[in-house]
Design a protein around this motif. Structure first.
Motif, PDB file in Angstrom:
ATOM      1  N   SER A 198      -4.924   6.495   7.854  1.00 37.83           N
ATOM      2  CA  SER A 198      -6.202   5.854   7.510  1.00 37.83           C
ATOM      3  C   SER A 198      -6.010   4.680   6.553  1.00 37.83           C
ATOM      4  N   VAL A 199      -5.046   4.783   5.631  1.00 35.94           N
ATOM      5  CA  VAL A 199      -4.767   3.679   4.708  1.00 35.94           C
ATOM      6  C   VAL A 199      -4.126   2.516   5.466  1.00 35.94           C
ATOM      7  N   THR A 202       0.826  -1.217   0.000  1.00 30.31           N
ATOM      8  CA  THR A 202       0.000   0.000   0.000  1.00 30.31           C
ATOM      9  C   THR A 202       0.857   1.262   0.000  1.00 30.31           C
ATOM     10  N   ASP A 251      -9.505  -9.070   9.255  1.00 31.18           N
ATOM     11  CA  ASP A 251     -10.784  -9.704   8.925  1.00 31.18           C
ATOM     12  C   ASP A 251     -10.561 -10.983   8.123  1.00 31.18           C
ATOM     13  N   VAL A 267      -4.572   1.823   8.652  1.00 29.66           N
ATOM     14  CA  VAL A 267      -5.643   1.218   9.452  1.00 29.66           C
ATOM     15  C   VAL A 267      -6.514   0.325   8.580  1.00 29.66           C
ATOM     16  N   GLU A 268      -6.957   0.838   7.433  1.00 35.28           N
ATOM     17  CA  GLU A 268      -7.855   0.081   6.563  1.00 35.28           C
ATOM     18  C   GLU A 268      -7.214  -1.227   6.090  1.00 35.28           C
ATOM     19  N   ALA A 269      -5.971  -1.148   5.639  1.00 37.39           N
ATOM     20  CA  ALA A 269      -5.276  -2.348   5.148  1.00 37.39           C
ATOM     21  C   ALA A 269      -5.082  -3.369   6.275  1.00 37.39           C
ATOM     22  N   THR A 270      -4.717  -2.897   7.456  1.00 39.26           N
ATOM     23  CA  THR A 270      -4.472  -3.795   8.584  1.00 39.26           C
ATOM     24  C   THR A 270      -5.774  -4.447   9.050  1.00 39.26           C
ATOM     25  N   GLU A 271      -6.836  -3.655   9.134  1.00 42.39           N
ATOM     26  CA  GLU A 271      -8.133  -4.212   9.544  1.00 42.39           C
ATOM     27  C   GLU A 271      -8.649  -5.223   8.517  1.00 42.39           C
ATOM     28  N   LYS A 272      -8.462  -4.944   7.237  1.00 41.81           N
ATOM     29  CA  LYS A 272      -8.910  -5.887   6.206  1.00 41.81           C
ATOM     30  C   LYS A 272      -8.150  -7.201   6.298  1.00 41.81           C
ATOM     31  N   TYR A 298      -5.040   1.381  18.242  1.00 40.71           N
ATOM     32  CA  TYR A 298      -4.377   2.348  17.374  1.00 40.71           C
ATOM     33  C   TYR A 298      -3.673   3.334  18.292  1.00 40.71           C
ATOM     34  N   SER A 306      -8.857  -4.123  18.376  1.00 40.70           N
ATOM     35  CA  SER A 306      -7.950  -3.167  17.737  1.00 40.70           C
ATOM     36  C   SER A 306      -7.349  -2.198  18.740  1.00 40.70           C
TER      37      SER A 306
END
Length: 129
Positions: free
Chosen positions: A111-112, A15, A122, A114-119, A82, A80
């Motif tokens: 934010s990128v 990313t 999941d 966070v989004e990549a890590t959370e995805k 952060y 999570s």
């Protein structure tokens, strides 16, 4: 290179908003795999595991000491954590078997990261990991 390390590289570092990443085996409290050049000391592993083992609100109040820096916790719940320190930060996501750790540095979008890590978290949860 292991499949897990490839997963970290392809889904997080690719990313360009994740500086480094690691997977920690939650129950063994040990490092499983990390991106090249990212070393996570046993004391850091213990700190991260304790961040989830204790009340997440306590981590939010006290902050997080990671890689010889104090990070202010901006989110802490059952899955999570952060935390940030000036223009750098760490994102930790808990799955069934792992803690997924990702860091970002100045010039990267948190934010990128966070989004990549959370995805990825999941994805690992859905696999049962």
């Amino acid at each position: 290179m292991s499949n897990l390390q490839n997963l970290l590289l392809d889904s997080l570092l690719a990313t360009k908003h994740v500086d480094s990443a690691a997977l920690i085996k939650l129950h063994e409290r040990s490092l499983c795999v990390a991106s090249p050049g990212f070393s996570v000391m046993p004391s850091d592993v213990q700190t991260l595991v304790n961040g989830f083992a204790k009340n997440p609100l306590q981590a939010r109040r006290e902050g997080l000491y990671f890689k010889e820096k104090i990070y202010k916790c901006v989110r802490a719940d059952d899955y999570s954590l952060y935390a940030k320190n000036e223009n750098t930060g760490v994102v930790i996501v808990k799955t069934n078997l792992y803690l997924l750790v990702a860091t970002y540095t100045e010039g990267m979008y948190p934010s990128v990261c966070v989004e990549a890590t959370e995805k990825l978290g999941d994805y690992l949860r859905k696999k049962g990991d």
